[in-house]
Design a protein around this motif. Structure first.
Motif, PDB file in Angstrom:
ATOM      1  N   ARG A 110       0.826  -1.206   0.000  1.00  0.00           N
ATOM      2  CA  ARG A 110       0.000   0.000   0.000  1.00  0.00           C
ATOM      3  C   ARG A 110       0.862   1.259   0.000  1.00  0.00           C
ATOM      4  O   ARG A 110       0.587   2.216  -0.731  1.00  0.00           O
ATOM      5  CB  ARG A 110      -0.917  -0.003   1.226  1.00  0.00           C
ATOM      6  CG  ARG A 110      -1.895   1.166   1.244  1.00  0.00           C
ATOM      7  CD  ARG A 110      -2.823   1.079   2.447  1.00  0.00           C
ATOM      8  NE  ARG A 110      -3.723   2.203   2.499  1.00  0.00           N
ATOM      9  CZ  ARG A 110      -4.567   2.449   3.498  1.00  0.00           C
ATOM     10  NH1 ARG A 110      -4.619   1.597   4.523  1.00  0.00           N
ATOM     11  NH2 ARG A 110      -5.351   3.498   3.478  1.00  0.00           N
ATOM     12  N   ALA A 111       1.929   1.246   0.787  1.00  0.00           N
ATOM     13  CA  ALA A 111       2.843   2.384   0.822  1.00  0.00           C
ATOM     14  C   ALA A 111       3.517   2.581  -0.530  1.00  0.00           C
ATOM     15  O   ALA A 111       3.721   3.717  -0.985  1.00  0.00           O
ATOM     16  CB  ALA A 111       3.890   2.184   1.912  1.00  0.00           C
ATOM     17  N   LYS A 137       1.224   4.380  -2.892  1.00  0.00           N
ATOM     18  CA  LYS A 137       1.185   5.808  -2.579  1.00  0.00           C
ATOM     19  C   LYS A 137       2.459   6.504  -3.058  1.00  0.00           C
ATOM     20  O   LYS A 137       2.404   7.615  -3.591  1.00  0.00           O
ATOM     21  CB  LYS A 137       1.002   6.010  -1.078  1.00  0.00           C
ATOM     22  CG  LYS A 137      -0.397   5.681  -0.576  1.00  0.00           C
ATOM     23  CD  LYS A 137      -0.567   6.073   0.885  1.00  0.00           C
ATOM     24  CE  LYS A 137      -2.003   5.810   1.344  1.00  0.00           C
ATOM     25  NZ  LYS A 137      -2.222   6.232   2.748  1.00  0.00           N
ATOM     26  N   ARG A 138       3.586   5.835  -2.864  1.00  0.00           N
ATOM     27  CA  ARG A 138       4.854   6.417  -3.313  1.00  0.00           C
ATOM     28  C   ARG A 138       4.841   6.644  -4.829  1.00  0.00           C
ATOM     29  O   ARG A 138       5.251   7.706  -5.313  1.00  0.00           O
ATOM     30  CB  ARG A 138       6.028   5.490  -2.936  1.00  0.00           C
ATOM     31  CG  ARG A 138       7.385   6.066  -3.286  1.00  0.00           C
ATOM     32  CD  ARG A 138       8.506   5.076  -3.006  1.00  0.00           C
ATOM     33  NE  ARG A 138       9.796   5.687  -3.213  1.00  0.00           N
ATOM     34  CZ  ARG A 138      10.352   5.901  -4.396  1.00  0.00           C
ATOM     35  NH1 ARG A 138       9.702   5.536  -5.495  1.00  0.00           N
ATOM     36  NH2 ARG A 138      11.530   6.471  -4.496  1.00  0.00           N
ATOM     37  N   ILE A 163       2.687   9.584  -5.699  1.00  0.00           N
ATOM     38  CA  ILE A 163       3.342  10.856  -5.381  1.00  0.00           C
ATOM     39  C   ILE A 163       4.369  11.213  -6.447  1.00  0.00           C
ATOM     40  O   ILE A 163       4.453  12.361  -6.902  1.00  0.00           O
ATOM     41  CB  ILE A 163       4.002  10.779  -3.987  1.00  0.00           C
ATOM     42  CG1 ILE A 163       2.942  10.636  -2.899  1.00  0.00           C
ATOM     43  CG2 ILE A 163       4.856  12.022  -3.729  1.00  0.00           C
ATOM     44  CD1 ILE A 163       3.509  10.233  -1.544  1.00  0.00           C
ATOM     45  N   ALA A 215       0.720  16.951  -3.039  1.00  0.00           N
ATOM     46  CA  ALA A 215      -0.082  16.041  -2.226  1.00  0.00           C
ATOM     47  C   ALA A 215      -1.507  15.955  -2.753  1.00  0.00           C
ATOM     48  O   ALA A 215      -2.084  14.864  -2.849  1.00  0.00           O
ATOM     49  CB  ALA A 215      -0.078  16.510  -0.767  1.00  0.00           C
ATOM     50  N   ASP A 243      -3.508  12.792  -4.316  1.00  0.00           N
ATOM     51  CA  ASP A 243      -4.625  12.380  -3.460  1.00  0.00           C
ATOM     52  C   ASP A 243      -4.133  11.742  -2.165  1.00  0.00           C
ATOM     53  O   ASP A 243      -4.633  10.703  -1.710  1.00  0.00           O
ATOM     54  CB  ASP A 243      -5.560  11.414  -4.202  1.00  0.00           C
ATOM     55  CG  ASP A 243      -6.918  11.264  -3.500  1.00  0.00           C
ATOM     56  OD1 ASP A 243      -7.301  12.194  -2.764  1.00  0.00           O
ATOM     57  OD2 ASP A 243      -7.570  10.219  -3.693  1.00  0.00           O
ATOM     58  N   VAL A 244      -3.115  12.373  -1.593  1.00  0.00           N
ATOM     59  CA  VAL A 244      -2.609  11.953  -0.285  1.00  0.00           C
ATOM     60  C   VAL A 244      -2.423  13.205   0.558  1.00  0.00           C
ATOM     61  O   VAL A 244      -2.531  14.329   0.063  1.00  0.00           O
ATOM     62  CB  VAL A 244      -1.265  11.193  -0.396  1.00  0.00           C
ATOM     63  CG1 VAL A 244      -1.415   9.934  -1.226  1.00  0.00           C
ATOM     64  CG2 VAL A 244      -0.167  12.090  -0.976  1.00  0.00           C
ATOM     65  N   SER A 245      -2.110  13.031   1.830  1.00  0.00           N
ATOM     66  CA  SER A 245      -1.865  14.180   2.685  1.00  0.00           C
ATOM     67  C   SER A 245      -0.434  14.678   2.514  1.00  0.00           C
ATOM     68  O   SER A 245       0.453  13.939   2.062  1.00  0.00           O
ATOM     69  CB  SER A 245      -2.096  13.808   4.153  1.00  0.00           C
ATOM     70  OG  SER A 245      -1.083  12.928   4.603  1.00  0.00           O
ATOM     71  N   THR A 255       1.944  12.591   4.394  1.00  0.00           N
ATOM     72  CA  THR A 255       2.319  11.354   3.704  1.00  0.00           C
ATOM     73  C   THR A 255       3.471  11.600   2.736  1.00  0.00           C
ATOM     74  O   THR A 255       4.398  10.793   2.634  1.00  0.00           O
ATOM     75  CB  THR A 255       1.113  10.774   2.948  1.00  0.00           C
ATOM     76  OG1 THR A 255       0.085  10.442   3.886  1.00  0.00           O
ATOM     77  CG2 THR A 255       1.498   9.523   2.166  1.00  0.00           C
ATOM     78  N   HIS A 280       7.293   9.893   3.090  1.00  0.00           N
ATOM     79  CA  HIS A 280       7.946   9.090   2.051  1.00  0.00           C
ATOM     80  C   HIS A 280       9.271   9.689   1.605  1.00  0.00           C
ATOM     81  O   HIS A 280      10.226   8.952   1.318  1.00  0.00           O
ATOM     82  CB  HIS A 280       7.019   8.935   0.849  1.00  0.00           C
ATOM     83  CG  HIS A 280       6.005   7.842   0.994  1.00  0.00           C
ATOM     84  ND1 HIS A 280       6.265   6.537   0.660  1.00  0.00           N
ATOM     85  CD2 HIS A 280       4.729   7.862   1.461  1.00  0.00           C
ATOM     86  CE1 HIS A 280       5.195   5.790   0.885  1.00  0.00           C
ATOM     87  NE2 HIS A 280       4.249   6.567   1.381  1.00  0.00           N
TER      88      HIS A 280
END
Length: 223
Positions: A14-15, A18-19, A22, A43, A47-49, A52, A56
């Motif tokens: 999952r990470a 997201k990476r 980004i 961000a 679609d991440v904070s 986050t 990363h």
């Protein structure tokens, strides 16, 4: 500071997703708006904070370095890497290297994001010298292990004599890839005919220098 006190980036499937999101978002925004784009915007695009993003990458410079690494790896995608890996099994090394070089150079010539990112570094590094360090700090062998692996395998087989692998990698880049990257910076397009002549002569120069026959002759002359 101890190793334990250094915060490690998130890990796991999952990470990683997201990476990747980004990096994709940052690449698009850096190309569209330049290095001055805010981390908030990156961000939101991913679609991440914002937290986050920093978890990363830690800094915008580190994120830009990741974008560069991703973009520079693309010209050596599946087709180029496969062609290079196949060199050690080729009966006719020159013909196989020519085919691999043509595949590789075509990928470089048609990857507009690599050209645009390099131009962004050139435009911004007087204000952000860390960008230049990020761009140049990625060594050829670290970025493109397919090239290093192919040359190392050929040297192990005795089909090439390469006393300095790092120098040989850079020389192969200089003969095949760098002309297109340098001239494109100045808006100069190398046409297909000149490109192929550069590839053929570049491969011949490389094999002429690192081929076992030439190396043996040089050793005899020195003895």
């Amino acid at each position: 500071m101890s190793v334990d006190s250094v915060k490690q980036p998130p890990s796991g499937p999952r990470a990683e997703l997201k990476r990747q999101a980004i990096v994709r978002a940052a690449r698009e925004l850096f190309l569209r708006e330049g290095f001055g784009v805010g981390m908030d915007a990156i961000a939101a695009e991913a679609d991440v904070s914002k937290v986050t993003v920093y978890n990363h990458f830690g800094s915008k410079e580190a994120l830009f370095t990741a974008v560069i690494t991703s973009a520079l790896d693309e010209p050596l995608g599946h087709a180029s890497s496969a062609a290079l890996k196949g060199l050690s099994e080729a009966e006719d090394l020159r013909a196989a290297l020519l085919d691999a070089a043509r595949t590789w150079v075509h990928a470089v010539r048609t990857n507009q994001d690599v050209i645009a990112l390099r131009n962004l570094v050139a435009a911004e590094q007087h204000r952000f010298p860390e960008l230049g360090r990020a761009w140049h700090g990625q060594g050829p062998e670290g970025h493109h292990p397919a090239v290093a692996g192919a040359l190392r395998a050929l040297a192990d087989q005795g089909r090439l004599v390469i006393p300095d692998l790092e120098a040989a990698i850079i020389q192969l880049y200089a003969l095949l890839v760098f002309p297109h990257m340098v001239f494109s910076t100045y808006g100069t397009h190398l046409d297909d005919s000149l490109t192929d002549r550069l590839i053929v002569s570049g491969v011949d120069m490389f094999l002429g220098h690192y081929g076992p026959t030439r190396a043996t002759g040089t050793q005899r002359a020195a003895s």
